[in-house]
Design an enzyme around this catalytic site. Structure first.
Site, short mmCIF file in Angstrom:
data_model
loop_
_atom_site.label_atom_id
_atom_site.label_comp_id
_atom_site.label_asym_id
_atom_site.label_seq_id
_atom_site.Cartn_x
_atom_site.Cartn_y
_atom_site.Cartn_z
N CYS A 82 3.57 0.38 -2.19
CA CYS A 82 4.58 0.32 -3.21
C CYS A 82 4.59 -0.68 -4.13
CB CYS A 82 5.95 0.25 -2.40
SG CYS A 82 7.33 0.69 -3.35
N HIS A 173 5.38 3.47 1.91
CA HIS A 173 5.99 2.77 2.92
C HIS A 173 5.22 3.22 4.38
CE1 HIS A 173 8.22 -0.07 0.42
NE2 HIS A 173 8.34 0.84 -0.33
N GLU A 175 4.61 1.29 6.76
CA GLU A 175 5.15 0.42 7.74
C GLU A 175 6.61 0.86 8.23
OE1 GLU A 175 6.79 -1.09 3.62
OE2 GLU A 175 5.02 -0.08 4.54
#
Length: 195
Positions: A82, A173, A175
């Site tokens: 990002c 994202h 994660e």
């Protein structure tokens, strides 16, 4: 022992840390994962993960702390998600500090504001992956003459993941999922570079 640093300036740092630890375990490799905040911490890393957040603030901190110089001087691979994608670019649609490690141009907030965030399955590295897009950027262009650049994923006509050398920039994202695919890929790229 190789070391992957999670740059702890802003964003989903703990989520990157946890998923990177999980990726290391899945791969069964001898890699230490550590949260890093300053140039001297980054200098001893073999790879850096740069999480999302506000790219202007992160860029200013990276420059103020000399982290940009350490990364460039030591040719440390960076995986940016990002805001990390924005920071890896050489050009963006806003005047801000950039690492400029990749021959790409990025449009910030390509998919709209926070309320426009969405999740969408995408194809990356030959597999399906849940892309979590939060005020996400996308590529405007890249230098197609560079042989070390490869597009890793596209969504709705936009490039959302790209690699140049060992540097990886993605607009979503990973994660925020439980899937270690992309983190494992980056770890392997780092290990291949140092071995």
């Amino acid at each position: 022992m190789a070391k992957i640093g999670i740059l702890n300036l802003q964003g989903a740092v703990s989520e990157h840390y946890d998923l990177t630890k999980k990726a290391v375990k899945n791969l069964g490799v001898n890699v230490k994962v550590e949260s890093v905040r300053y140039a001297e911490d980054v200098e001893v890393c073999d790879g850096i993960i740069l999480s999302g957040g506000e790219s202007t603030v992160i860029g200013k901190l990276i420059c103020k702390r000399g982290i940009d110089k350490v990364i460039k001087d030591n040719n440390i691979p960076v995986f940016g998600t990002c805001a990390g994608m924005v920071l890896l670019s050489k050009k963006t649609d806003f005047n801000q500090p950039l690492l400029g490690l990749m021959d790409i141009s990025v449009k910030r907030n390509n998919y709209g504001r926070q309320k426009d965030s969405f999740e969408q399955p995408i194809d990356i590295l030959g597999q399906k992956f849940l892309g979590v897009f939060i005020r996400a950027p996308a590529l405007e262009s890249y230098d197609e003459t560079k042989e070390d650049i490869k597009v890793l994923s596209e969504y709705d006509g936009d490039i959302v993941a790209i690699q140049q050398g060992c540097n990886i920039a993605i607009s979503f994202h990973p994660e925020l999922t439980e899937d270690t695919l992309i983190h494992e890929y980056f770890i392997n790229e780092v290990l291949n570079k140092i071995n």
